[in-house]
Scaffold this active site. Structure first.
Site, PDB file in Angstrom:
ATOM      1  N   ARG A  82      -0.816 -39.927   7.207  1.00 56.82           N
ATOM      2  CA  ARG A  82       0.278 -39.919   6.228  1.00 56.82           C
ATOM      3  C   ARG A  82       0.170 -38.686   5.338  1.00 56.82           C
ATOM      4  O   ARG A  82       1.178 -38.063   4.995  1.00 56.82           O
ATOM      5  CB  ARG A  82       0.239 -41.209   5.403  1.00 56.82           C
ATOM      6  N   LYS A 184       4.012 -39.179   0.130  1.00 54.49           N
ATOM      7  CA  LYS A 184       3.212 -39.519  -1.052  1.00 54.49           C
ATOM      8  C   LYS A 184       2.981 -38.273  -1.898  1.00 54.49           C
ATOM      9  O   LYS A 184       1.848 -37.846  -2.133  1.00 54.49           O
ATOM     10  CB  LYS A 184       1.906 -40.190  -0.607  1.00 54.49           C
ATOM     11  N   GLU A 220      11.291 -50.729  -2.996  1.00 58.54           N
ATOM     12  CA  GLU A 220       9.876 -51.008  -3.274  1.00 58.54           C
ATOM     13  C   GLU A 220       9.644 -50.897  -4.770  1.00 58.54           C
ATOM     14  O   GLU A 220      10.587 -50.727  -5.543  1.00 58.54           O
ATOM     15  CB  GLU A 220       8.977 -50.061  -2.474  1.00 58.54           C
TER      16      GLU A 220
HETATM   17  N1  PLP Z   1       4.571 -47.607  -1.991  1.00 61.88           N
HETATM   18  C1  PLP Z   1       4.174 -46.696  -2.886  1.00 61.88           C
HETATM   19  C2  PLP Z   1       5.210 -45.973  -3.649  1.00 61.88           C
HETATM   20  C3  PLP Z   1       2.801 -46.461  -3.080  1.00 61.88           C
HETATM   21  O1  PLP Z   1       2.388 -45.569  -3.973  1.00 61.88           O
HETATM   22  C4  PLP Z   1       1.857 -47.185  -2.321  1.00 61.88           C
HETATM   23  C5  PLP Z   1       0.427 -46.947  -2.474  1.00 61.88           C
HETATM   24  O2  PLP Z   1      -0.158 -46.174  -1.784  1.00 61.88           O
HETATM   25  C6  PLP Z   1       2.321 -48.124  -1.396  1.00 61.88           C
HETATM   26  C7  PLP Z   1       3.681 -48.311  -1.254  1.00 61.88           C
HETATM   27  C8  PLP Z   1       1.371 -48.910  -0.568  1.00 61.88           C
HETATM   28  O3  PLP Z   1       0.857 -48.136   0.460  1.00 61.88           O
HETATM   29  P1  PLP Z   1      -0.571 -48.446   1.102  1.00 61.88           P
HETATM   30  O4  PLP Z   1      -0.514 -49.859   1.558  1.00 61.88           O
HETATM   31  O5  PLP Z   1      -0.678 -47.494   2.219  1.00 61.88           O
HETATM   32  O6  PLP Z   1      -1.562 -48.242   0.024  1.00 61.88           O
HETATM   33  C1  COI Z   2      -2.476 -46.999  -3.883  1.00 60.21           C
HETATM   34  O1  COI Z   2      -2.211 -48.185  -3.736  1.00 60.21           O
HETATM   35  O2  COI Z   2      -3.477 -46.473  -3.400  1.00 60.21           O
HETATM   36  C2  COI Z   2      -1.604 -46.112  -4.627  1.00 60.21           C
HETATM   37  O3  COI Z   2      -1.694 -44.936  -4.437  1.00 60.21           O
HETATM   38  C3  COI Z   2      -0.666 -46.689  -5.592  1.00 60.21           C
HETATM   39  C4  COI Z   2      -0.844 -46.157  -6.971  1.00 60.21           C
HETATM   40  C5  COI Z   2       0.191 -46.825  -7.819  1.00 60.21           C
HETATM   41  C6  COI Z   2      -2.198 -46.375  -7.534  1.00 60.21           C
END
Ligand code: PLP
Ligand code: COI
Length: 341
Positions: A82, A184, A220
């Site tokens: 990612r 991200k 989200e």
């Molecule tokens: N959506 C956003 C905007 C985020 O910052 C995160 C955190 O990383 C997620 C979703 C969840 O992603 P993940 O499950 O890969 O941590």
């Molecule tokens: C994560 O879940 O790792 C993120 O980057 C989300 C952030 C709001 C801390």
């Protein structure tokens, strides 16, 4: 190995400086060999791309101590991928996937004393990030880049722990169609600070963002995807090209189907359907699964039947299975766990 003197059970989601971090520099079209360093400070040009035009991105993943006392990470290859895609979209040189995984091994190994012991509920949060460190003044990609990875022991992301959260539907948009919502980049979080502050001021834990084009579909929150459970126990998650493809959400959909025999649907979720759901949760690395109690909309409050006291029963099963896999209590699908020590 001696652990640091930390009250693991009282940790919050806050930065604590650990002993060392990984750094690599990109210059003259190549990444250098990279190294672990002690200095937690970054010294860059006043005109660095990151400072002037927000050319920066990051990842988030966790290391856990398992029931049999190994230290593991969860699907880090997906974070590496990612970040690769995010870097591409922001015209930054991607950090190679094998090097990302090698940096992760080095970082966690060097900071083993900070990995919370099994049973504390805490984990080691790992933050890889990549930014334009070379100087630019016209709007352009920076000529030089820095990749860093640090870690910090953390507890629950939300102060309420795993008590159901109150959300509001935000008046602001998070991501435009054909914009950067699916990557991200730091820019997505900079713009969420003001709406996030607005939510907190009004007593809400987080914002629920709607799609920016029609304001009718659930997207989200600022830092997590959604899952919902229908009254007939289907697991539903919003499909959108403007949300971050959460690794936790992708894993939960697999767990629902393959471990719990639940039907799953990834599809558009109209806000008007949310009052029909039995349970809901925020899912992400930091959020794990944080249950939703209520959602305040401009037309009134949706109180999910699972209530304000505890997670709904299906959400709880998903939570127990996912964390069981991460903590080595339940056998993981092939390739999900990277054992570091
Ligand atoms: N959506 C956003 C905007 C985020 O910052 C995160 C955190 O990383 C997620 C979703 C969840 O992603 P993940 O499950 O890969 O941590
Ligand atoms: C994560 O879940 O790792 C993120 O980057 C989300 C952030 C709001 C801390």
């Amino acid at each position: 190995m001696d652990k640091k003197q930390i009250d693991w059970g009282s940790l919050e989601f806050k930065y604590i400086k650990t002993d060392s971090r990984y750094v690599s520099y990109y210059k003259d079209n190549q990444w250098d060999a990279g190294a672990m360093v002690e200095d937690a400070n970054v010294c860059i040009s006043e005109s660095a791309g990151v400072l002037q035009y927000a050319q920066t991105c990051f990842e988030g993943l966790k290391a856990y101590t398992t029931v049999d006392n190994r230290v593991v990470t969860f699907r880090p290859d997906l974070n590496a991928m990612r970040m690769y895609e995010t870097a591409d979209r922001l015209l930054m040189p991607p950090f190679p996937i094998d090097r990302f995984l090698d940096a992760l091994d080095k970082l966690v190994t060097a900071n083993l004393a900070y990995v919370p012991p099994y049973g504390t509920g805490a984990s080691l949060y790992i933050r890889p990030f990549l930014f334009g460190s070379g100087a630019v003044i016209g709007v352009a990609p920076a000529p030089e880049y820095t990749f860093r990875m640090f870690c910090t022991p953390v507890g629950p992301y939300f102060k309420s722990g795993i008590k159901p959260l109150k959300l509001q539907v935000s008046d602001y948009d998070r991501a435009a169609p054909r914009g950067t919502g699916h990557i991200k980049g730091g820019l997505n979080y900079a713009m969420s600070l003001y709406p996030g502050h607005d939510a907190h001021k009004k007593g809400f834990a987080e914002n629920l963002y709607l799609d920016a084009a029609t304001h009718s579909f659930v997207e989200e929150t600022g830092g997590a995807n959604f899952i919902f459970i229908t009254k007939d126990n289907k697991v539903v998650t919003p499909k959108s090209s403007t949300i971050l493809p959460s690794i936790t959400r992708r894993s939960l959909m697999y767990v629902a189907k393959e471990y719990l025999n639940l039907e799953t649907e990834e599809r558009e979720v109209p806000l008007s359907e949310v009052s029909e759901f039995a349970e809901g949760g925020l899912c992400g690395t930091a959020a794990v699964i944080s249950p939703i109690g209520s959602i305040t909309t401009k037309d009134g409050v949706i109180n999910l039947p699972s209530g304000m006291e505890k997670m709904g029963p299906i959400t709880q099963k998903l939570y127990d299975t996912l964390t069981g896999i991460q903590l080595g209590k339940i056998e993981a699908p092939e390739g999900w766990i990277r054992t570091i020590a």
